[in-house]
Design a protein around this motif. Structure first.
Motif, PDB file in Angstrom:
ATOM      1  N   HIS B 143       0.830  -1.223   0.000  1.00  0.00           N
ATOM      2  CA  HIS B 143       0.000   0.000   0.000  1.00  0.00           C
ATOM      3  C   HIS B 143       0.855   1.260   0.000  1.00  0.00           C
ATOM      4  O   HIS B 143       0.325   2.359   0.219  1.00  0.00           O
ATOM      5  N   LYS B 144       2.141   1.098  -0.215  1.00  0.00           N
ATOM      6  CA  LYS B 144       3.113   2.210  -0.285  1.00  0.00           C
ATOM      7  C   LYS B 144       3.149   3.053   0.989  1.00  0.00           C
ATOM      8  O   LYS B 144       3.362   4.262   0.941  1.00  0.00           O
ATOM      9  N   LYS B 145       2.903   2.410   2.122  1.00  0.00           N
ATOM     10  CA  LYS B 145       2.967   3.139   3.393  1.00  0.00           C
ATOM     11  C   LYS B 145       4.422   3.319   3.816  1.00  0.00           C
ATOM     12  O   LYS B 145       4.754   4.256   4.530  1.00  0.00           O
ATOM     13  N   HIS B 146       5.243   2.377   3.454  1.00  0.00           N
ATOM     14  CA  HIS B 146       6.681   2.517   3.683  1.00  0.00           C
ATOM     15  C   HIS B 146       7.417   1.587   2.720  1.00  0.00           C
ATOM     16  O   HIS B 146       6.800   0.726   2.073  1.00  0.00           O
ATOM     17  N   GLU B 147       8.744   1.784   2.658  1.00  0.00           N
ATOM     18  CA  GLU B 147       9.541   0.923   1.780  1.00  0.00           C
ATOM     19  C   GLU B 147       9.925  -0.348   2.538  1.00  0.00           C
ATOM     20  O   GLU B 147       9.734  -0.444   3.745  1.00  0.00           O
ATOM     21  N   ALA B 148      10.516  -1.295   1.799  1.00  0.00           N
ATOM     22  CA  ALA B 148      11.006  -2.513   2.462  1.00  0.00           C
ATOM     23  C   ALA B 148      12.279  -2.172   3.240  1.00  0.00           C
ATOM     24  O   ALA B 148      13.018  -1.259   2.851  1.00  0.00           O
ATOM     25  N   GLU B 149      12.512  -2.894   4.314  1.00  0.00           N
ATOM     26  CA  GLU B 149      13.729  -2.684   5.092  1.00  0.00           C
ATOM     27  C   GLU B 149      14.900  -3.381   4.386  1.00  0.00           C
ATOM     28  O   GLU B 149      14.785  -4.545   4.016  1.00  0.00           O
ATOM     29  N   ARG B 150      15.983  -2.626   4.200  1.00  0.00           N
ATOM     30  CA  ARG B 150      17.119  -3.213   3.480  1.00  0.00           C
ATOM     31  C   ARG B 150      18.146  -3.860   4.406  1.00  0.00           C
ATOM     32  O   ARG B 150      18.883  -4.753   4.001  1.00  0.00           O
ATOM     33  N   ASN B 151      18.188  -3.381   5.646  1.00  0.00           N
ATOM     34  CA  ASN B 151      19.175  -3.917   6.582  1.00  0.00           C
ATOM     35  C   ASN B 151      18.591  -5.147   7.298  1.00  0.00           C
ATOM     36  O   ASN B 151      17.629  -5.039   8.053  1.00  0.00           O
ATOM     37  N   LEU B 152      19.194  -6.297   7.046  1.00  0.00           N
ATOM     38  CA  LEU B 152      18.654  -7.550   7.593  1.00  0.00           C
ATOM     39  C   LEU B 152      18.714  -7.591   9.125  1.00  0.00           C
ATOM     40  O   LEU B 152      17.777  -8.073   9.770  1.00  0.00           O
ATOM     41  N   ILE B 153      19.787  -7.074   9.690  1.00  0.00           N
ATOM     42  CA  ILE B 153      19.909  -7.083  11.160  1.00  0.00           C
ATOM     43  C   ILE B 153      18.804  -6.224  11.776  1.00  0.00           C
ATOM     44  O   ILE B 153      18.146  -6.611  12.743  1.00  0.00           O
ATOM     45  N   ASP B 154      18.602  -5.034  11.180  1.00  0.00           N
ATOM     46  CA  ASP B 154      17.532  -4.151  11.675  1.00  0.00           C
ATOM     47  C   ASP B 154      16.175  -4.844  11.573  1.00  0.00           C
ATOM     48  O   ASP B 154      15.337  -4.749  12.472  1.00  0.00           O
ATOM     49  N   PHE B 155      15.981  -5.536  10.447  1.00  0.00           N
ATOM     50  CA  PHE B 155      14.698  -6.208  10.235  1.00  0.00           C
ATOM     51  C   PHE B 155      14.492  -7.304  11.281  1.00  0.00           C
ATOM     52  O   PHE B 155      13.405  -7.440  11.855  1.00  0.00           O
ATOM     53  N   PHE B 156      15.535  -8.054  11.547  1.00  0.00           N
ATOM     54  CA  PHE B 156      15.454  -9.114  12.560  1.00  0.00           C
ATOM     55  C   PHE B 156      15.194  -8.504  13.941  1.00  0.00           C
ATOM     56  O   PHE B 156      14.366  -9.006  14.706  1.00  0.00           O
ATOM     57  N   ALA B 157      15.917  -7.402  14.244  1.00  0.00           N
ATOM     58  CA  ALA B 157      15.751  -6.729  15.544  1.00  0.00           C
ATOM     59  C   ALA B 157      14.304  -6.272  15.717  1.00  0.00           C
ATOM     60  O   ALA B 157      13.732  -6.370  16.802  1.00  0.00           O
ATOM     61  N   PHE B 158      13.695  -5.772  14.620  1.00  0.00           N
ATOM     62  CA  PHE B 158      12.320  -5.273  14.667  1.00  0.00           C
ATOM     63  C   PHE B 158      11.307  -6.410  14.813  1.00  0.00           C
ATOM     64  O   PHE B 158      10.465  -6.401  15.716  1.00  0.00           O
ATOM     65  N   VAL B 159      11.405  -7.423  13.944  1.00  0.00           N
ATOM     66  CA  VAL B 159      10.378  -8.475  13.920  1.00  0.00           C
ATOM     67  C   VAL B 159      10.358  -9.278  15.217  1.00  0.00           C
ATOM     68  O   VAL B 159       9.300  -9.566  15.771  1.00  0.00           O
ATOM     69  N   THR B 160      11.557  -9.625  15.711  1.00  0.00           N
ATOM     70  CA  THR B 160      11.588 -10.484  16.910  1.00  0.00           C
ATOM     71  C   THR B 160      11.957  -9.669  18.151  1.00  0.00           C
ATOM     72  O   THR B 160      12.574 -10.211  19.072  1.00  0.00           O
ATOM     73  N   PHE B 161      11.605  -8.392  18.151  1.00  0.00           N
ATOM     74  CA  PHE B 161      11.954  -7.485  19.261  1.00  0.00           C
ATOM     75  C   PHE B 161      11.676  -8.196  20.593  1.00  0.00           C
ATOM     76  O   PHE B 161      10.521  -8.508  20.913  1.00  0.00           O
ATOM     77  N   PHE B 162      12.728  -8.468  21.350  1.00  0.00           N
ATOM     78  CA  PHE B 162      12.628  -9.447  22.448  1.00  0.00           C
ATOM     79  C   PHE B 162      11.592  -9.137  23.531  1.00  0.00           C
ATOM     80  O   PHE B 162      10.947 -10.066  24.021  1.00  0.00           O
ATOM     81  N   PRO B 163      11.367  -7.860  23.925  1.00  0.00           N
ATOM     82  CA  PRO B 163      10.343  -7.686  24.969  1.00  0.00           C
ATOM     83  C   PRO B 163       8.969  -8.178  24.519  1.00  0.00           C
ATOM     84  O   PRO B 163       8.224  -8.754  25.306  1.00  0.00           O
ATOM     85  N   SER B 164       8.630  -7.960  23.242  1.00  0.00           N
ATOM     86  CA  SER B 164       7.282  -8.342  22.800  1.00  0.00           C
ATOM     87  C   SER B 164       7.243  -9.714  22.143  1.00  0.00           C
ATOM     88  O   SER B 164       6.240 -10.075  21.528  1.00  0.00           O
TER      89      SER B 164
END
Lengths: 76, 501
Positions: B143-164
């Motif tokens: 829906h063009k709300k944002h672009e894809a994340e290019r940094n894999l580490i950042d993406f991993f940090a976001f998706v599996t954000f440990f507190p949640s």
């Protein structure tokens, strides 16, 4: 157009002061069915198509935001 | 390692020290988060689960990049293919682990006959939460709300954000990712507010929820208990599930706040809800936000459904029709998301009946109130509708408290059967002081909701206290948790109810 928008908003939720409220979505003042009633009435009245991904708090949080959003929709 | 263990507290302390020690090294904190995510997954579950999670993260990461490219090149057919293909895979991945345990067990039995042993089945931690995060991520790119994340580490940090990771909230890319990429300096206010919230979370979980849990199990497992006592146990269960889930979320939010990261709030004083519809806007809000945005609105505003609904002559009911349809679909999905079994489907339908019914009957209800001269803001009426909503929701929880649909109906039958025996709360796992602590705990829970409903938050008040008063507050709360908290024994109070969903 602004008068018409206000008329539609008040017809759905006469208990809300649309001129004053600035966080209609963020504060949960408008329920999802209110949003649906408002959006579908806009579609009928202004002959525009509103997509599900247009329903964002920044487009609906205040009367001004709603007017700006609709103006942009009608113009696009 | 459980969220309520001291190992978890030591883990958080170590992460915070490292996180702020590297606060002046640009971009280092996101690596701390990614490493903490890996560590928590390994500590809480088997290491092989990490492989399953990393595989899914890699899949969505590359799908996101391809989708982004197709969207930017305006190749609609290709972008739809990638989007729906990736969504199907992610949902199928979740469904496999949620619903098809029996296929693995069958394979296990078959191989066991041939002398081949397979490891025990295990559900990948947090899968129900981050699969929704992933779906939202892919839909927002399309829906063009944002672009894809290019940094894999950042993406991993976001998706599996440990507190949640353990029980949500369900995070959205545009809200969480900018915060992960930011540099965060140590801030005493964040540490204090986060710490108070963690204490409050542990208080709710260990002192209130787990204590109620003992009594609920005590009553429901006693087959002679019947009638109002069973209903009372289910009322207690309503408080238990709220204290348990919101307590866990308070710990999660507290940890994130200490890291200077704000997550989506999951509760807004749900005990004060005046209708089932309002309850779903106040309870598990991150799931509600996801369902509303990605399922409810797209169904209601679907051109075909709108065309179909316009066949209904009444303007109101033509709108209500599509909203009703969407509510039923959303709540059946919400029900199934909570667990396998028909009881969860019925649970979803039960919620849909009240939410959808409120839409259809809205004008009739308003007219009736007017005819009876009842003002919605009348305090007596207001308390009545809060209690009415609570009762309706408590009956709904029969379907998720029982292990299956038959069990739920048995529970209903017991509620409406009178028992010959003496119905007492004693000898059900809690002694008199235990019952008193439980009652005070529930009262505190209700008062906290009333205060929150009026915009008063204790943790914010604590921030403005004198340092000595603040220290005393911390000590009293810690002592209360240690003295009155439920630990070990036959009742395993460590796991969170929503951790299992």
């Amino acid at each position: 157009m602004q008068e018409k928008i206000m008329e539609i908003l008040q017809s759905v939720r006469p208990d809300i002061d649309f001129a004053k409220e600035q966080a209609l979505i963020d504060d949960g003042l408008l329920e999802s069915f209110d949003v649906i009633q408002i959006m579908t009435t806009f579609m009928d009245e202004f002959d525009v198509y509103i997509d599900a991904d247009d329903i964002e708090p920044e487009n609906l949080n205040s009367f001004d935001a709603i007017c700006a959003f609709l103006t942009q929709k009608i113009g696009s | 390692m459980e969220l309520t263990s001291y190992h978890f507290l030591l883990f958080i302390l170590a992460v915070l020290i490292l996180y702020y020690a590297l606060s002046r090294v640009k971009g280092a904190q996101r690596y701390v988060i990614a490493a903490a995510n890996v560590a928590l997954i390994c500590f809480m579950t088997r290491k092989t689960i990490l492989i399953l999670i990393v595989f899914l993260v890699l899949f969505v990461y590359f799908a996101g990049l391809l989708l982004d490219k197709a969207v930017k090149e305006k190749r609609k057919a290709l972008s739809n293919l990638i989007l729906y293909g990736a969504l199907f895979f992610v949902v199928a991945y979740l469904c496999y682990f949620k619903f098809f345990k029996w296929t693995y067990e069958l394979l296990q039995q078959t191989l066991a006959l041939k002398g081949i042993g397979l490891v025990e089945w295990i559900f990948p931690i947090g899968l129900s939460y981050y699969t929704l995060t992933m779906c939202a991520y892919l839909l927002d790119i399309s829906h063009k709300k944002h672009e894809a994340e290019r940094n894999l580490i950042d993406f991993f940090a976001f998706v599996t954000f440990f507190p949640s990771l353990i029980e949500g909230p369900i995070n959205l890319y545009r809200k969480l990712m900018p915060q992960i990429k930011e540099q965060h300096m140590i801030n005493p206010d964040n540490l204090s507010e986060g710490f108070v919230r963690i204490l409050w979370g542990y208080f709710k979980k260990l002192v209130i929820a787990d204590r109620i849990g003992v009594l609920v199990i005590g009553i429901l497992s006693d087959e002679t208990a019947a009638g109002p006592l069973v209903f009372f146990a289910m009322v207690l269960y309503s408080f238990q599930i709220y204290a348990d889930f919101s307590g866990g979320i308070d710990v999660v939010m507290g940890v994130a706040r200490m890291m200077d990261i704000g997550l989506t709030e999951n509760f807004k004083a749900p005990l004060l809800s005046v209708s089932v519809t309002e309850y779903w806007a106040r309870w598990h809000m991150s799931l509600g936000e996801f369902m509303e945005k990605y399922i409810y609105y797209p169904i209601v505003l679907n051109r075909r459904i709108m065309k179909l609904s316009k066949k209904i002559k009444s303007t109101y009911y033509s709108k209500a029709f599509s909203a009703f349809l969407a509510s039923v679909i959303v709540f059946v999905i919400v029900g199934i998301w909570h667990g396998t079994g028909w009881n969860y489907v019925v649970y979803g339908c039960y919620q849909a009946f009240f939410v959808g019914g409120a839409v259809l009957m809205g004008p009739v209800y308003k007219a009736l109130l007017q005819k009876l001269h009842i003002q919605a803001k009348n305090p007596v009426w207001h308390i009545f509708v809060i209690l009415r909503t609570f009762t309706v929701l408590t009956f709904g929880r029969y379907f998720i408290r029982a292990k299956d649909l038959t069990g739920a109906f048995e529970l209903f039958a017991r509620t409406f059967t009178s028992s010959a025996g003496k119905q007492t709360l004693l000898e059900k796992g809690l002694d008199v002081p235990g019952l008193i602590v439980m009652a005070i705990g529930i009262l505190i829970l209700i008062i906290a909701d009333i205060l929150a409903g009026n915009g008063i938050r204790i943790r914010e008040k604590v921030l403005h206290m004198h340092i000595l008063a603040r220290f005393a507050f911390y000590m009293v709360t810690i002592v209360c948790i240690i003295v009155f908290g439920m630990y070990g024994g036959e009742f395993t109070g460590a796991s969170f109810i929503y951790q299992g969903f």
